[in-house]
Design an enzyme around this catalytic site. Structure first.
Site, mmCIF file in Angstrom:
data_model
loop_
_atom_site.group_PDB
_atom_site.id
_atom_site.type_symbol
_atom_site.label_atom_id
_atom_site.label_comp_id
_atom_site.label_asym_id
_atom_site.label_seq_id
_atom_site.Cartn_x
_atom_site.Cartn_y
_atom_site.Cartn_z
ATOM 1 N N LYS A 119 0.855 -1.196 0.000
ATOM 2 C CA LYS A 119 0.000 0.000 0.000
ATOM 3 C C LYS A 119 0.889 1.244 0.000
ATOM 4 O O LYS A 119 1.512 1.570 1.014
ATOM 5 C CB LYS A 119 -0.903 -0.026 1.235
ATOM 6 C CG LYS A 119 -1.898 1.091 1.302
ATOM 7 C CD LYS A 119 -2.913 0.816 2.403
ATOM 8 C CE LYS A 119 -3.906 1.940 2.573
ATOM 9 N NZ LYS A 119 -3.324 3.198 2.976
ATOM 10 N N GLU A 177 -1.932 5.474 -7.495
ATOM 11 C CA GLU A 177 -1.344 6.372 -6.510
ATOM 12 C C GLU A 177 -0.299 7.283 -7.141
ATOM 13 O O GLU A 177 0.576 6.808 -7.877
ATOM 14 C CB GLU A 177 -0.689 5.497 -5.423
ATOM 15 C CG GLU A 177 -0.615 6.129 -4.077
ATOM 16 C CD GLU A 177 -1.941 6.103 -3.316
ATOM 17 O OE1 GLU A 177 -2.957 5.633 -3.852
ATOM 18 O OE2 GLU A 177 -1.941 6.593 -2.172
HETATM 19 S S1 IVH Z 1 -7.417 -0.208 -3.864
HETATM 20 C C1 IVH Z 1 -11.668 0.158 -2.890
HETATM 21 N N1 IVH Z 1 -4.887 -0.727 -4.017
HETATM 22 O O1 IVH Z 1 -5.133 3.111 -0.063
HETATM 23 C C2 IVH Z 1 -10.270 -0.053 -3.145
HETATM 24 N N2 IVH Z 1 -5.554 1.201 -2.786
HETATM 25 O O2 IVH Z 1 -7.374 3.183 2.094
HETATM 26 C C3 IVH Z 1 -9.423 1.060 -2.700
HETATM 27 N N3 IVH Z 1 -3.720 2.511 -1.861
HETATM 28 O O3 IVH Z 1 -7.298 5.604 -1.207
HETATM 29 C C4 IVH Z 1 -8.241 1.272 -3.477
HETATM 30 N N4 IVH Z 1 -2.096 1.242 -2.644
HETATM 31 O O4 IVH Z 1 -4.896 5.734 -1.945
HETATM 32 C C5 IVH Z 1 -5.818 0.106 -3.530
HETATM 33 N N5 IVH Z 1 -2.685 -1.299 -4.279
HETATM 34 C C6 IVH Z 1 -3.596 -0.478 -3.786
HETATM 35 C C7 IVH Z 1 -3.261 0.673 -3.026
HETATM 36 C C8 IVH Z 1 -4.280 1.492 -2.538
HETATM 37 C C9 IVH Z 1 -2.392 2.329 -1.960
HETATM 38 C C10 IVH Z 1 -4.377 3.622 -1.143
HETATM 39 C C11 IVH Z 1 -5.352 4.424 -1.959
HETATM 40 C C12 IVH Z 1 -6.672 4.362 -1.250
HETATM 41 C C13 IVH Z 1 -6.271 3.898 0.118
HETATM 42 C C14 IVH Z 1 -7.363 3.063 0.725
#
Ligand code: IVH
Length: 673
Positions: A119, A177
């Site tokens: 993440k 991101e």
């Molecule tokens: S999926 C509904 N994939 O994490 C799915 N998010 O708390 C949400 N983020 O706002 C997004 N890496 O900014 C997803 N591989 C990843 C991610 C990711 C970072 C961040 C993103 C999102 C937050 C969710």
């Protein structure tokens, strides 16, 4: 100088910066020269760089030279940008998997494949492509509405402008991101407190030329809407992204079983320091898109994904005092005031002790030396007491049996589900009779998900309360703006802004209105359900005159706890007064009737017995997706009774008696085509 002194000096400068800002942006009459303004900004940033523990939401490094809402056009996301639920340990992951298996009605031998993706701690963005061309780029905003930052995003090299691949969907909203590499951040250290702020600040510069100067990167990981996407799983989609010219995270993995998720987590956490960008956990997504679709979303987050946060930072400090805070529903929360301690770059001086039971279990006392943990944006809490360090004559903490705000008795409810006394002690007075509860209720009333009155923050509520300007929610709509204009810190422009945002909310949806009332056990989801079923404020107010609550009893999702709470609400005269006044002052819009044309529109359903192909929750969400609704009693209003294995014969007989249609599972599924 001690950390505390440095922090004081820093906060003073931040205050001054806010003042200059206010005069410049809100009142349009700067009180210092641009040069002095820039000098102060630089001093703050220098302090932040020297002392990593300094941090403030109002720091210029969090808002360098721009007022986003004024500059960028707001655009609604076609598919909301959701957030993610958090997991902190293996147990949370086991529970996550269990819930999914339950929902899908599968047993523990069913193998779930996950896409495990580090993440990245940056700024999410949504990129809309039509016929292979990048058309619009939006920031996340509040998840529902973002800012149009297309021109700034176009300056990022990792974002392809034209995509010619054959299998690229006709329309798609690619999400990922925006971030800055740690090595690039080194050169920008003087301007921003951390890489995330640098990315955010530069992405929202007024002038795209400014954005271009900073080497921003983009990694893609999901999509919003799509027309013509062929991928059937997240791993296939991630491969597609690479083919189309996007960068994806090289540390993404496809894994099965919690044990393997844990191993991968530990391995990446070890590597964390060597990776050239900040990551704060691992995101797990159910790999199969068909399963994702079946699982759907809860409130603001998908059921099919979770963020496994890296372990928290901790520090040791001493408890100076234990204070009791009173929440909107009367819950008494003990908070430890501790000697300020720097935990992972943030100065912590308060830590929650959760509730009375937690204090007793850990035997936490004033004067104790404690281990404090802080994880991301979660409130710091006390992990343990170092009993060896305890001064001999400290006393056990006596939890107050009278509310420190209004003096009413404090009570612990009996929880009928767990058959135990609640861990939380509450003030027994009814809402507005307790000062602290009233203030919290008003803060809730104006908050984002309720009335969403922009610029009406917590501090203003407290301030207006102390000045007797507001005591009940309706007072917000009868404010004496002339008086406010004469108050310290207010001017013509800021009062005009406040008046504007209040007037904007004089028309409001029924569901927001119910939520804003702050009735215990009626959160966002329940407010939505009530709004959908009762349709109008008139019907809601009518409940107060009824001896029974039949209108509510048949609503699925609203149980005894919620009904009792609503009954209590109507028993209180102040609540009735609030309702009446708000009804006179506002226009509460009736709930929109659900989309007609759904396959099951206007039809009611009830289940009896176990379903073989899916769980009850999934069946319920399928019916709702197709505009049908669920009831929990066999009455004349019921259209279909659906029978699973081992049904209750009493219900079948009652349905037959009332002429309700009876369906087996396969005929029901046929209705859905
Ligand atoms: S999926 C509904 N994939 O994490 C799915 N998010 O708390 C949400 N983020 O706002 C997004 N890496 O900014 C997803 N591989 C990843 C991610 C990711 C970072 C961040 C993103 C999102 C937050 C969710």
């Amino acid at each position: 100088m001690t950390d505390e002194k440095i922090n004081q000096k820093y906060q003073k400068k931040i205050k001054l910066f806010q003042k200059y800002n206010k005069y410049y942006y809100n009142l349009n009459e700067p009180i210092v020269s641009d040069n002095d303004f820039d000098l102060l900004k630089l001093e703050i940033i220098k302090l932040e760089n020297k002392y990593k523990f300094l941090n403030s939401a109002n720091s210029p490094s969090n808002s360098v030279g721009f007022k986003p809402s004024k500059v960028f056009k707001k655009v609604k996301h076609t598919v909301p940008m959701l957030s993610l639920g958090n997991a902190f340990d293996e147990n949370d992951l086991i529970n996550f998997e269990k819930k999914i298996l339950n929902f899908l009605n599968e047993d523990k031998n069913f193998n779930i494949k996950y896409s495990a993706e580090p993440k990245i701690d940056g700024i999410s963005a949504s990129l809309i492509y039509e016929d292979g061309k990048f058309i619009t780029g939006l920031s996340r905003g509040d998840g529902k509405e973002g800012e149009d930052i297309t021109e700034n995003l176009k300056t990022i090299k990792d974002i392809p402008y034209f995509i010619k691949s054959k299998n690229f969907p006709r329309k798609i909203d690619i999400r990922g991101e925006v971030f800055i590499q740690n090595s690039d951040f080194e050169k920008l250290k003087n301007k921003f407190a951390n890489p995330r702020n640098a990315a955010s600040g530069s992405l929202r510069q007024k002038d795209p030329k400014e954005t271009k100067k900073i080497p921003l990167k983009f990694i893609a990981y999901t999509f919003g809407f799509e027309k013509g996407l062929k991928a059937a799983s997240q791993s296939e989609f991630l491969n597609n992204l690479k083919e189309w010219g996007f960068k994806t995270n090289p540390l993404n993995r496809t894994l099965e079983k919690v044990k393997n998720l844990m191993n991968n987590y530990k391995e990446i956490e070890k590597k964390r320091g060597d990776i050239d960008f900040d990551i704060d956990g691992i995101v797990y997504k159910i790999n199969d898109f068909r399963l994702q679709k079946r699982l759907g979303n809860v409130a603001n987050a998908p059921r099919w994904a979770i963020a496994h946060k890296f372990s928290a930072n901790s520090g040791i400090s001493k408890i100076k005092n234990i204070e009791i805070q009173i929440g909107r529903t009367g819950a008494l929360t003990p908070v430890a005031k501790i000697n300020p301690v720097n935990i992972g770059g943030v100065v912590v001086s308060n830590a929650t002790l959760h509730n009375e039971e937690e204090i007793n279990r850990k035997d936490i006392r004033v004067g104790d030396t404690v281990l404090i943990e802080r994880a991301g944006d979660v409130i710091p809490h006390v992990i343990s007491v170092d009993k060896k360090m305890r001064i001999i004559d400290t006393k056990k903490f006596n939890f107050p049996h009278k509310c420190p705000s209004c003096g009413s008795k404090t009570i612990k409810d009996f929880n009928y589900t767990t058959r135990k006394e609640d861990a939380v002690r509450r003030c027994s007075s009814e809402g507005y009779e307790c000062e602290k509860m009233s203030i919290e209720k008003i803060k809730h009333f104006v908050s984002k998900e309720a009335f969403n009155i922009e610029g009406f923050g917590k501090k203003i509520v407290e301030n207006f309360w102390n000045l007797n300007l507001i005591k009940l929610p309706q007072d917000i709509f009868r404010l004496d703006f002339k008086k406010i204009e004469s108050l310290d810190g207010w001017g013509k422009q800021s009062v005009a802004n406040l008046k504007y945002s209040i007037n904007l909310r004089k028309t409001i949806s029924f569901e927001r209105f119910i939520y804003a009332l702050g009735i215990r056990h009626i959160g966002l989801e329940n407010a939505k359900i009530i709004s959908k079923n009762l349709k109008s404020l008139k019907n809601f107010i009518a409940l107060s005159k009824k001896s029974n609550f039949d209108d509510l009893i048949n609503i699925d999702g609203i149980g005894e706890t919620q009904i009792n709470s609503i009954k209590n609400f109507f028993r209180n005269n102040t609540n009735l007064n609030v309702l009446k006044s708000l009804n006179d002052l506002l226009k509460v819009k009736d709930a929109e009737t659900p989309k007609v044309g759904g396959l099951l529109s206007n039809k009611t359903f009830m289940f009896t017995g176990k379903l073989s192909s899916m769980s009850r929750s999934e069946a319920k969400s399928l019916i709702e997706q197709n505009s049908g609704s669920i009831v929990s009693n066999v009455t004349k209003k019921l259209d279909y009774l659906i029978i699973g294995e081992k049904p209750t014969n009493r219900k079948i007989d009652a349905a037959k008696g009332l002429g309700v249609k009876i369906l087996d599972q396969s005929s029901w599924l046929k209705m859905l085509k």
